[in-house]
Scaffold this motif. Structure first.
Motif: not given
Length: 120
Positions: A96-103
């Motif tokens: 399972m592939y996940y993403c996250q945002g930073l900044g």
């Protein structure tokens, strides 16, 4: 802060390609970094997710050794979307592939992810 939305997963044969998308508020904005993670089957805890790629605030890409040379991360700022082009897929890419945002595009928690299954 909002959760990102991942899409584009599916089933593929080894050697084939898939392109994942990660969309979130302000993902195209200055100061936004985006990371992709993978959680292999059988690894239930969030801390077992493996970082595989990221694009930083200067659009510089980074890759884990396991995917370098096969995966390419890119960003479409107008669409607030980050892509993960996955070529030469291997059965070990299954997960399972996940993403996250930073900044400037910090996301809260995890999205639902998108499943990738690669058969030999």
């Amino acid at each position: 802060q909002k959760q990102p939305v991942e899409s584009g997963g599916g089933s593929a044969q080894a050697g084939q390609s898939l392109r994942l998308s990660c969309t979130g508020p302000s993902f195209g904005a200055a100061g936004c970094g985006v990371l992709w993670y993978r959680q292999a089957a059988g690894r239930q805890r969030e801390e077992q997710r493996e970082w595989i790629s990221s694009i930083n605030t200067l659009d510089v890409a980074s890759y884990a050794n396991s995917v370098r040379g096969r995966f390419t991360i890119s960003r479409d700022k107008a669409k607030d979307t980050v892509y993960l082009q996955m070529d030469s897929l291997l059965p070990n890419d299954t997960g399972m592939y996940y993403c996250q945002g930073l900044g400037s595009c910090l996301t809260s928690g995890w999205g639902q992810g998108t499943q990738v299954t690669v058969s030999s």
